[in-house]
Design a protein around this motif. Structure first.
Motif, PDB file in Angstrom:
ATOM      1  N   PRO A   1       0.812  -1.214   0.000  1.00 61.14           N
ATOM      2  CA  PRO A   1       0.000   0.000   0.000  1.00 61.14           C
ATOM      3  C   PRO A   1       0.848   1.267   0.000  1.00 61.14           C
ATOM      4  CG  PRO A   1      -0.964  -1.613   1.474  1.00 61.14           C
ATOM      5  CD  PRO A   1       0.369  -2.169   1.045  1.00 61.14           C
TER       6      PRO A   1
ATOM      7  N   ALA B   1      -2.710   9.482   4.817  1.00 58.46           N
ATOM      8  CA  ALA B   1      -3.388   8.494   5.668  1.00 58.46           C
ATOM      9  C   ALA B   1      -4.690   8.030   5.031  1.00 58.46           C
ATOM     10  CB  ALA B   1      -3.645   9.090   7.047  1.00 58.46           C
ATOM     11  N   ASP B   2      -5.454   8.964   4.470  1.00 55.84           N
ATOM     12  CA  ASP B   2      -6.719   8.594   3.832  1.00 55.84           C
ATOM     13  C   ASP B   2      -6.482   7.733   2.599  1.00 55.84           C
ATOM     14  OD1 ASP B   2      -8.417   9.732   5.640  1.00 55.84           O
ATOM     15  OD2 ASP B   2      -8.716  11.590   4.530  1.00 55.84           O
TER      16      ASP B   2
ATOM     17  N   THR C   1      -3.993   5.722   2.112  1.00 59.24           N
ATOM     18  CA  THR C   1      -3.562   4.407   2.583  1.00 59.24           C
ATOM     19  C   THR C   1      -4.754   3.585   3.052  1.00 59.24           C
ATOM     20  OG1 THR C   1      -1.413   5.316   3.235  1.00 59.24           O
ATOM     21  CG2 THR C   1      -2.060   3.186   4.192  1.00 59.24           C
ATOM     22  N   ARG C   2      -5.662   4.211   3.796  1.00 56.42           N
ATOM     23  CA  ARG C   2      -6.868   3.504   4.246  1.00 56.42           C
ATOM     24  C   ARG C   2      -7.720   3.083   3.044  1.00 56.42           C
ATOM     25  NH1 ARG C   2      -6.634   7.165   8.685  1.00 56.42           N
ATOM     26  NH2 ARG C   2      -7.828   8.731   7.551  1.00 56.42           N
ATOM     27  N   TYR C   3      -7.782   3.952   2.065  1.00 58.90           N
ATOM     28  CA  TYR C   3      -8.584   3.669   0.881  1.00 58.90           C
ATOM     29  C   TYR C   3      -8.023   2.466   0.119  1.00 58.90           C
ATOM     30  CZ  TYR C   3     -10.477   4.307  -3.803  1.00 58.90           C
ATOM     31  OH  TYR C   3     -11.057   4.099  -5.013  1.00 58.90           O
TER      32      TYR C   3
ATOM     33  N   ASN D   1      -6.144   0.063   1.353  1.00 57.74           N
ATOM     34  CA  ASN D   1      -6.356  -1.134   2.171  1.00 57.74           C
ATOM     35  C   ASN D   1      -7.799  -1.628   2.085  1.00 57.74           C
ATOM     36  OD1 ASN D   1      -3.722  -1.389   3.133  1.00 57.74           O
ATOM     37  ND2 ASN D   1      -4.064   0.056   4.800  1.00 57.74           N
ATOM     38  N   ARG D   2      -8.738  -0.695   2.005  1.00 54.71           N
ATOM     39  CA  ARG D   2     -10.152  -1.076   1.954  1.00 54.71           C
ATOM     40  C   ARG D   2     -10.495  -1.805   0.658  1.00 54.71           C
ATOM     41  NH1 ARG D   2     -12.087   3.627   2.788  1.00 54.71           N
ATOM     42  NH2 ARG D   2     -12.899   4.189   0.749  1.00 54.71           N
ATOM     43  N   HIS D   3      -9.848  -1.427  -0.432  1.00 51.57           N
ATOM     44  CA  HIS D   3     -10.164  -2.007  -1.745  1.00 51.57           C
ATOM     45  C   HIS D   3      -9.217  -3.124  -2.157  1.00 51.57           C
ATOM     46  CE1 HIS D   3     -13.302   0.890  -3.036  1.00 51.57           C
ATOM     47  NE2 HIS D   3     -12.656   1.702  -2.223  1.00 51.57           N
ATOM     48  N   ASN D   4      -8.189  -3.352  -1.384  1.00 53.73           N
ATOM     49  CA  ASN D   4      -7.159  -4.307  -1.762  1.00 53.73           C
ATOM     50  C   ASN D   4      -7.675  -5.744  -1.693  1.00 53.73           C
ATOM     51  OD1 ASN D   4      -4.728  -5.455  -2.443  1.00 53.73           O
ATOM     52  ND2 ASN D   4      -3.738  -5.017  -0.474  1.00 53.73           N
TER      53      ASN D   4
END
Length: 270
Positions: free
Chosen positions: A206, A237-238, A240-242, A244-247
């Motif tokens: 990521p 940060a956003d 990275t979270r995004y 991770n959410r779609h990975n």
């Protein structure tokens, strides 16, 4: 969180001259190849690739023995396209131009194509009309556009949240919806086929993906440059979270799908 910014204009030449779009476009070389097959382009066709960038789809058409013109309004991208064409021994006429005012007579081309290009021009109606104008009766228009519910669509909305937004021009990802494309072309063509497809972004991690887009994807490069330190940290940060959410990968790498619309229109025969 942010300095006094006025938003990221994805239709601006300055935006696409930022970062390194050549490295960005290299990720989806196959999309231009698939678009040429969908059109389809045939040997000897006169093809114009609008918002060609570094020439992915123009070169794909040239490999199919077409007579190809590539148009973009960022001279630096066109220079790289010319280098690529020369390296492959392909003949393509690359020229600086505006998708809303193509410098060619009516009906000059058998096929008009654009891969993640014309969708960023703010004047959707004018751009569609210009594509229709330069294609001959019975010709084809084939366009690939990122959809609003895919990775790129959501990334662009995230950029808007960290800047002043994109008030005024319609969202680029409207081109990635069948309804909008039907509104633009439907009354003026004899056939229109819209197909949703997915492109997969694959990175080592990521952090690798976020850093890569931050460095090379124009809208993100401009956004990070406009934000203050806190804003850049929050956007990272956003993002990275995004990711991770779609990975979809489960091994620490990245496999993120992004939806795009492949639209092929046929102009009425004369």
């Amino acid at each position: 969180m942010r300095e006094d910014v006025t938003g990221v204009d994805t239709g601006s030449g300055d935006t696409w001259a930022s970062g390194d779009y050549g490295r960005v476009g290299n990720l989806w070389l196959l999309v231009g190849e698939l678009l040429c097959e969908a059109a389809p382009v045939r040997a000897g066709d006169r093809v114009i690739d609008v918002a060609t960038g570094t020439g992915n789809t123009a070169l794909a058409a040239a490999r199919r023995s077409c007579v190809v013109t590539g148009v973009d309004y960022v001279p630096g991208l066109l220079e790289r396209a010319r280098v690529r064409a020369a390296a492959e021994g392909l003949e393509v006429a690359f020229e600086t131009g505006d998708a809303r005012r193509l410098g060619h007579p009516d009906g000059s081309f058998d096929v008009a194509v654009s891969t993640f290009g014309v969708q960023y021009v703010p004047d959707h109606r004018g751009t569609a009309d210009e594509l229709l104008r330069v294609v001959r009766p019975g010709g084809r228009i084939a366009v690939a556009s990122w959809a609003p519910d895919g990775y790129l669509g959501e990334l662009l909305r995230l950029v808007e949240q960290y800047t002043a937004g994109s008030a005024g021009p319609p969202a680029p990802t409207l081109w990635g919806t069948a309804k909008h494309v039907e509104d633009l072309f439907g009354p003026h063509v004899s056939a229109l086929d819209c197909t949703e497809r997915q492109w997969r972004f694959r990175f080592r991690s990521p952090a690798d993906m976020v850093g890569w887009f931050r460095s090379y994807f124009g809208p993100l490069t401009v956004a990070f440059g406009a934000l203050d330190g806190d804003g850049r940290e929050a956007l990272t940060a956003d993002l990275t979270r995004y990711v991770n959410r779609h990975n979809l990968a489960d091994d620490g790498t990245v496999d993120v799908p992004s939806t795009y619309l492949e639209a092929v229109a046929v102009t009425p025969a004369g």
